[in-house]
Design a protein around this motif. Structure first.
Motif, short mmCIF file in Angstrom:
data_model
loop_
_atom_site.label_atom_id
_atom_site.label_comp_id
_atom_site.label_asym_id
_atom_site.label_seq_id
_atom_site.Cartn_x
_atom_site.Cartn_y
_atom_site.Cartn_z
N LEU A 137 -5.63 -1.73 4.34
CA LEU A 137 -5.38 -0.65 5.30
C LEU A 137 -4.02 0.01 5.02
N LEU A 138 -3.01 -0.81 4.75
CA LEU A 138 -1.68 -0.27 4.45
C LEU A 138 -1.74 0.62 3.21
N SER A 139 -2.43 0.15 2.19
CA SER A 139 -2.51 0.87 0.93
C SER A 139 -3.20 2.23 1.11
N LYS A 140 -4.31 2.23 1.82
CA LYS A 140 -5.04 3.49 2.06
C LYS A 140 -4.19 4.45 2.90
N SER A 141 -3.58 3.95 3.96
CA SER A 141 -2.74 4.79 4.82
C SER A 141 -1.57 5.37 4.05
N PHE A 142 -0.92 4.52 3.26
CA PHE A 142 0.24 4.95 2.49
C PHE A 142 -0.14 6.04 1.49
N SER A 143 -1.20 5.81 0.75
CA SER A 143 -1.63 6.79 -0.26
C SER A 143 -1.98 8.13 0.37
N LYS A 144 -2.67 8.11 1.51
CA LYS A 144 -3.02 9.37 2.17
C LYS A 144 -1.78 10.08 2.70
N ALA A 145 -0.86 9.33 3.27
CA ALA A 145 0.34 9.93 3.87
C ALA A 145 1.35 10.38 2.83
N ARG A 146 1.50 9.63 1.73
CA ARG A 146 2.55 9.88 0.75
C ARG A 146 2.09 10.49 -0.56
N GLY A 147 0.80 10.40 -0.86
CA GLY A 147 0.29 10.96 -2.10
C GLY A 147 0.54 10.12 -3.33
N ILE A 148 1.07 8.91 -3.14
CA ILE A 148 1.26 7.95 -4.23
C ILE A 148 0.87 6.57 -3.70
N THR A 149 0.70 5.63 -4.61
CA THR A 149 0.37 4.27 -4.18
C THR A 149 1.64 3.51 -3.77
N ILE A 150 1.46 2.43 -3.05
CA ILE A 150 2.60 1.59 -2.68
C ILE A 150 3.26 1.06 -3.95
N GLU A 151 2.45 0.68 -4.94
CA GLU A 151 3.00 0.16 -6.19
C GLU A 151 3.88 1.19 -6.89
N GLN A 152 3.42 2.43 -6.93
CA GLN A 152 4.22 3.50 -7.54
C GLN A 152 5.54 3.69 -6.78
N PHE A 153 5.47 3.60 -5.46
CA PHE A 153 6.68 3.74 -4.66
C PHE A 153 7.64 2.58 -4.92
N ILE A 154 7.13 1.37 -4.99
CA ILE A 154 7.97 0.20 -5.27
C ILE A 154 8.63 0.35 -6.64
N ILE A 155 7.86 0.76 -7.64
CA ILE A 155 8.43 0.96 -8.98
C ILE A 155 9.54 2.00 -8.94
N SER A 156 9.30 3.12 -8.27
CA SER A 156 10.33 4.16 -8.22
C SER A 156 11.60 3.65 -7.54
N TYR B 193 4.34 -8.51 -3.87
CA TYR B 193 4.75 -7.51 -2.88
C TYR B 193 3.68 -7.20 -1.86
N SER B 194 2.43 -7.16 -2.30
CA SER B 194 1.35 -6.83 -1.36
C SER B 194 1.28 -7.88 -0.25
N GLU B 195 1.41 -9.13 -0.62
CA GLU B 195 1.38 -10.20 0.38
C GLU B 195 2.61 -10.12 1.29
N TYR B 196 3.77 -9.87 0.71
CA TYR B 196 5.01 -9.76 1.48
C TYR B 196 4.92 -8.62 2.51
N ILE B 197 4.47 -7.46 2.07
CA ILE B 197 4.38 -6.30 2.95
C ILE B 197 3.35 -6.55 4.05
N SER B 198 2.21 -7.06 3.68
CA SER B 198 1.14 -7.33 4.63
C SER B 198 1.58 -8.34 5.69
N ARG B 199 2.24 -9.40 5.26
CA ARG B 199 2.74 -10.42 6.21
C ARG B 199 3.77 -9.85 7.17
N HIS B 200 4.71 -9.08 6.64
CA HIS B 200 5.78 -8.55 7.50
C HIS B 200 5.29 -7.51 8.50
N LEU B 201 4.27 -6.76 8.13
CA LEU B 201 3.78 -5.73 9.03
C LEU B 201 2.55 -6.17 9.82
N CYS B 202 2.04 -7.37 9.49
CA CYS B 202 0.88 -7.94 10.19
C CYS B 202 -0.32 -6.99 10.15
#
Length: 171
Positions: A99-118, A85-94
């Motif tokens: 950077l995506l992981s840090k931004s997501f965690s700060k904005a949402r309060g959870i990790t991308i992985e936790q969001f994907i699992i939910s 998933y990390s590669e897929y997301i990174s490729r699609h958003l270029c």
């Protein structure tokens, strides 16, 4: 409201203020010019009244792009990507995954992985409720390593097993 209706509504709001936005396929609007403060305040007011959000914080924008991509990937695609998933997301958003992981965690309060699992667990619930797929078929469809892994993750998140969830849906 369909996305086409939303796009027309958005464009009409911007045009009322003599602004000419660029619409992306993902439903985002970009303005190429700087907007005077008074006009920007009016734009925010009109957008809120029409139930649209305006994001100007780059971390929030990146986080919302990740949310949109994950939602599309988990809920609307026929098959999840075969790459991680990390590669897929990174490729699609270029954008680098770091950077995506840090931004997501700060904005949402959870990790991308936790969001994907939910989101995957929500999708499992939908599939258990509305289709005659077995847990094994659902595990395969959502790219779990095994039905046991799906069941363990489902129970960890919901507190009950997939079979218990399914039984409760029909009683």
């Amino acid at each position: 409201m369909t996305s086409l209706q939303s796009a027309f509504k958005l464009v009409s709001i911007f045009r009322r203020l003599d602004l000419f936005p660029i619409l992306s396929p993902g439903g985002e609007v970009e303005l190429p010019e700087n907007i005077p403060t008074a006009k920007f305040r009016l734009l925010k007011k009109l957008l809120r009244k029409a139930r649209f959000d305006i994001l100007v914080d780059k971390k929030m924008i990146l986080a919302e792009k990740v949310v949109s991509l994950v939602m599309d990937m988990v809920h609307y695609s026929q098959e999840l990507p075969s790459i991680n998933y990390s590669e897929y997301i990174s490729r699609h958003l270029c954008v680098s995954y770091s950077l995506l992981s840090k931004s997501f965690s700060k904005a949402r309060g959870i990790t991308i992985e936790q969001f994907i699992i939910s989101q995957k667990i929500e999708r499992v619930k939908q599939l258990l409720s509305h289709q005659d797929l077995t847990v094994s078929e659902i595990a395969w469809k959502l790219r779990y390593s095994s039905p046991a892994h799906l069941s363990a993750q489902f129970k960890r998140v919901t507190g009950i097993s997939p079979s218990h969830f399914r039984r409760n849906q029909f009683h």
